[in-house]
Design an enzyme around this catalytic site. Structure first.
Site, short mmCIF file in Angstrom:
data_model
loop_
_atom_site.label_atom_id
_atom_site.label_comp_id
_atom_site.label_asym_id
_atom_site.label_seq_id
_atom_site.Cartn_x
_atom_site.Cartn_y
_atom_site.Cartn_z
N LEU A 199 0.56 -1.43 -0.01
CA LEU A 199 0.10 0.25 0.10
C LEU A 199 1.02 1.53 0.22
CD1 LEU A 199 -2.60 -1.43 2.76
CD2 LEU A 199 -3.02 -1.17 -0.09
N GLU B 251 -8.53 3.87 8.81
CA GLU B 251 -8.93 2.74 7.83
C GLU B 251 -8.92 1.56 7.40
OE1 GLU B 251 -9.66 2.62 4.28
OE2 GLU B 251 -7.80 1.66 4.10
N1 FOL Z 1 -9.84 -1.25 1.39
C1 FOL Z 1 -9.46 -0.30 2.18
N2 FOL Z 1 -10.65 0.74 2.14
N3 FOL Z 1 -7.96 0.09 3.18
C2 FOL Z 1 -7.20 -0.39 2.34
O1 FOL Z 1 -6.33 -0.48 2.55
C3 FOL Z 1 -7.55 -1.77 1.25
N4 FOL Z 1 -6.46 -3.02 1.14
C4 FOL Z 1 -6.57 -3.82 0.54
C5 FOL Z 1 -7.66 -3.96 -0.17
N5 FOL Z 1 -8.45 -3.44 -0.01
C6 FOL Z 1 -8.39 -2.01 1.25
C7 FOL Z 1 -5.45 -4.91 -0.06
N6 FOL Z 1 -4.36 -4.95 0.57
C8 FOL Z 1 -4.53 -5.76 4.70
C9 FOL Z 1 -3.26 -5.67 4.41
C10 FOL Z 1 -3.10 -5.65 3.17
C11 FOL Z 1 -4.53 -5.16 2.43
C12 FOL Z 1 -5.24 -5.72 3.21
C13 FOL Z 1 -6.03 -6.26 4.36
C14 FOL Z 1 -3.97 -6.87 6.89
O2 FOL Z 1 -3.34 -7.20 7.04
N7 FOL Z 1 -5.49 -6.50 6.61
C15 FOL Z 1 -5.30 -7.25 8.58
C16 FOL Z 1 -5.06 -5.78 9.34
C17 FOL Z 1 -4.10 -5.54 9.36
C18 FOL Z 1 -3.91 -4.59 10.82
O3 FOL Z 1 -4.91 -3.79 11.21
O4 FOL Z 1 -3.05 -3.55 10.21
C19 FOL Z 1 -6.85 -7.47 8.01
O5 FOL Z 1 -7.56 -8.55 9.46
O6 FOL Z 1 -8.00 -7.33 7.79
#
Ligand code: FOL
Length: 183
Positions: free
Chosen positions: A23, A30
């Site tokens: 990202l 967010e």
């Molecule tokens: N949509 C939005 N609104 N924001 C984003 O950052 C986003 N990112 C993606 C797809 N749609 C999005 C794809 N990239 C994680 C990392 C990268 C990613 C999507 C998700 C991730 O690690 N999510 C974890 C939480 C991490 C944290 O708390 O830092 C999760 O459980 O959702």
């Protein structure tokens, strides 16, 4: 009737969503919004599914993947290494079919497409595509991957689950937008 297909993404002023496999920004709240929207279900007995391309899968930090409390689906033409509880599918069409197959099908509430560019583009053209949850990041970042054009069939609307108005984090302003298409 199959599950609804929603897209979720955050894009900056040039519609950029990523750079060099990650990202372009670090926005903690967010990301928390992403987690909440993709995880929450009205029916406590159901889960949502998240569909992503192979590069998006590999962009998620190891400690966060597979994404908790969601059925993770990864699209790849090749047999890549994923956890045992992750569905590996060769196409979006195959993924949608798998997610409607019993007994899994009965347990899925909403299918979320979480990227990247090519998966967003293909999803936007599907009749089941219902909503786009797009965070408008009001800054310019260098990006090498972009969110596709949103066709005029999608109209802006208010969702009571979505915080309204301008948000700000680390001096970066952004706004949560929701677009809907009549199915
Ligand atoms: N949509 C939005 N609104 N924001 C984003 O950052 C986003 N990112 C993606 C797809 N749609 C999005 C794809 N990239 C994680 C990392 C990268 C990613 C999507 C998700 C991730 O690690 N999510 C974890 C939480 C991490 C944290 O708390 O830092 C999760 O459980 O959702």
């Amino acid at each position: 009737m199959g599950p609804r297909l929603n897209l979720i993404a955050a894009a900056c002023e040039n519609m950029g969503i990523g750079i060099k496999g990650r990202l372009p920004w670090k926005l903690k709240s967010e990301m928390a919004y992403f987690t909440k929207m993709t995880s929450q279900t009205k029916d406590p007995n159901k889960k949502n599914a998240v569909i992503m391309g192979r590069k998006t899968w590999q962009s998620i930090p190891l400690k966060y993947r597979p994404l908790a409390d969601r059925v993770n689906v990864v699209l790849s033409s090749n047999k890549i290494e994923v956890d045992d509880d992750v569905l590996l599918c060769s196409s979006l069409e195959m993924a949608m079919a798998q997610l409607q197959q019993p007994p899994l099908g009965e347990t899925i509430e909403t299918v979320w497409v979480i990227g990247g560019s090519s998966v967003y583009k293909e999803s936007l053209n599907m009749p089941e595509c219902h909503r786009i949850y797009l965070t408008n990041v009001k800054a310019l970042y260098e990006c090498d991957t972009f969110f596709p054009e949103i066709l005029p069939a999608f109209k802006l609307l208010q969702d009571p689950d979505v915080p309204q108005g301008e948000q700000e984090e680390n001096g970066v302003k952004y706004e949560y937008k929701v677009y809907e298409k009549d199915l």
